[in-house]
Scaffold this active site. Structure first.
Site, PDB file in Angstrom:
ATOM      1  N   HIS A 122     -87.552 -27.655  64.763  1.00 50.65           N
ATOM      2  CA  HIS A 122     -86.714 -28.809  64.386  1.00 50.65           C
ATOM      3  C   HIS A 122     -87.081 -29.381  63.022  1.00 50.65           C
ATOM      4  CE1 HIS A 122     -84.689 -28.880  68.159  1.00 50.65           C
ATOM      5  NE2 HIS A 122     -85.749 -29.212  68.860  1.00 50.65           N
ATOM      6  N   ASP A 161     -85.186 -20.947  72.274  1.00 51.54           N
ATOM      7  CA  ASP A 161     -85.465 -22.289  72.785  1.00 51.54           C
ATOM      8  C   ASP A 161     -84.148 -22.928  73.217  1.00 51.54           C
ATOM      9  OD1 ASP A 161     -87.869 -24.581  72.345  1.00 51.54           O
ATOM     10  OD2 ASP A 161     -85.835 -25.388  72.353  1.00 51.54           O
ATOM     11  N   HIS A 163     -83.064 -25.825  72.814  1.00 46.01           N
ATOM     12  CA  HIS A 163     -82.525 -26.717  71.788  1.00 46.01           C
ATOM     13  C   HIS A 163     -82.181 -25.921  70.537  1.00 46.01           C
ATOM     14  CE1 HIS A 163     -85.246 -29.206  74.310  1.00 46.01           C
ATOM     15  NE2 HIS A 163     -84.270 -30.094  74.198  1.00 46.01           N
ATOM     16  N   ASP A 248     -87.988 -23.722  77.409  1.00 52.37           N
ATOM     17  CA  ASP A 248     -87.425 -24.882  78.065  1.00 52.37           C
ATOM     18  C   ASP A 248     -86.007 -24.665  78.578  1.00 52.37           C
ATOM     19  OD1 ASP A 248     -86.766 -24.669  75.398  1.00 52.37           O
ATOM     20  OD2 ASP A 248     -87.329 -26.702  74.863  1.00 52.37           O
TER      21      ASP A 248
END
Length: 346
Positions: A122, A161, A163, A248
């Protein structure tokens, strides 16, 4: 596998209630005690010049100063302590080690996997967010491109991931020497990663986003890997493939609504390993997210087991219509004429 690891990464402690805790690495290490063939390697921390190859230097220096002053809340999600700066440098250094090991021929049971923290995907060019201060995968990719010792012209990064890897996308969005793929839950933090975000300028077409709906499971993820993702990677023909390996998207992770089983990570590993083997691309893994400690540890372990000879168990379900349509949209956006075995009628 070879696992890049440093005790320094445990010192980054954002607090007992924060999901990105040092216990993530402890859980992985404890689970891997049950496996044979596990080797741990420590690497040198990255220097500022290496980090500044993909991040604004002023930003990097501000992170160093922020930590030296005792840290605190950089934003509501991203917290530092004094020791965070050293952990950041070691986490990026481990990612660079994984890249170097792969390019020097480490493959099969010696395939490198960097398990540093804090994670990185991120972190954008000039800011921290989403638990991330430095983009480890981006630093590693640029390190491979810049190093005189390696003849690397093209790097691909696959981010599984849950996200969207907005930071990696941001850093390479206008570049034609890095192909970035993110498969993620649609609408989840940070809200980016739409199908039509495909790059700009020289990088037009070198970003692929595969946003999938909540509830998506193994079969849909595997269809995306086998279809548009492998199709695009084949056309790009990278010298190096990095996997931004967050865990995740697991059905028991507390932070998302995707429904992957542990087996899904074996299946995705198997497909990307096969692609790397078939195209003679170096392959390395870099840890991102994963916040259910047991399933994080189990998922990392099954990646290791896949390289240790375990055959993954194929799913017996068909793609659900909503996810199948999203995968077809990705193929269409990138002009890929693929034979996708998708159940578009539900």
């Amino acid at each position: 596998m070879q696992f890049g690891y440093s005790e320094v990464c445990l010192a980054h402690d954002p607090g007992s209630r924060h999901p990105e805790s040092p216990d993530r690495l402890r859980a992985i290490r404890e689970r891997l005690k049950r496996k044979h063939g596990v080797e741990y390697v420590e690497a040198d921390p990255c220097e500022i010049d290496t980090l500044a190859a993909v991040h604004e230097r002023e930003y990097i220096e501000s992170v160093e100063t922020f930590c030296a002053d005792g840290g605190g809340n950089w934003d509501p999600d991203t917290t530092a302590v004094e020791e965070t700066w050293d952990a950041v440098r070691h986490s990026a250094g481990l990612a660079c080690w994984a890249t170097e090991a792969a390019l020097e021929g480490a493959t099969g049971r010696d395939t490198p996997f960097s398990i540093g923290r804090p994670p990185g995907h991120h972190a954008v060019y000039d800011d921290a967010m989403g638990f991330c201060f430095v983009n480890n995968a981006a630093v590693a990719a640029q390190h491979a491109l810049d190093a005189d010792a390696y003849d690397v012209d093209r790097v691909a990064i696959v981010d599984w991931d849950v996200h969207h890897g907005n930071g990696t996308q941001d850093i390479f969005y206008d570049r034609d020497d890095v192909f970035f793929v993110s498969i993620h839950e649609q609408g989840l933090y940070p809200g980016t990663g739409a199908v039509d975000e495909t790059g700009t300028g020289d990088g037009a077409g070198t970003t692929m986003n595969v946003p999938l709906p909540a509830g998506t499971s193994d079969r849909e993820y595997l269809a995306a890997i086998e279809g548009p993702i492998i199709g695009a990677l084949s056309a790009f023909d990278p010298d190096l493939l990095l996997v931004s390996a967050g865990f995740d998207a697991h059905r028991h992770d507390p932070i998302s609504r995707v429904r992957l089983s542990t087996e899904a990570y074996a299946l995705m590993t198997d497909r990307l390993r096969t692609f790397a083997d078939d195209t003679d691309a170096a392959l390395a893994f870099i840890l991102e997210g994963g916040y259910g400690l047991d399933v994080l540890a189990d998922s990392v372990a099954i990646v290791h087991e896949t390289f240790d000879g375990r055959e993954p168990i194929e799913p017996d379900s068909e793609c659900e219509a909503k996810a199948a349509s999203a995968i077809s949209d990705v193929a269409d956006e990138h002009g890929l004429d693929l034979e996708l075995d998708l159940d578009l009628d539900g």
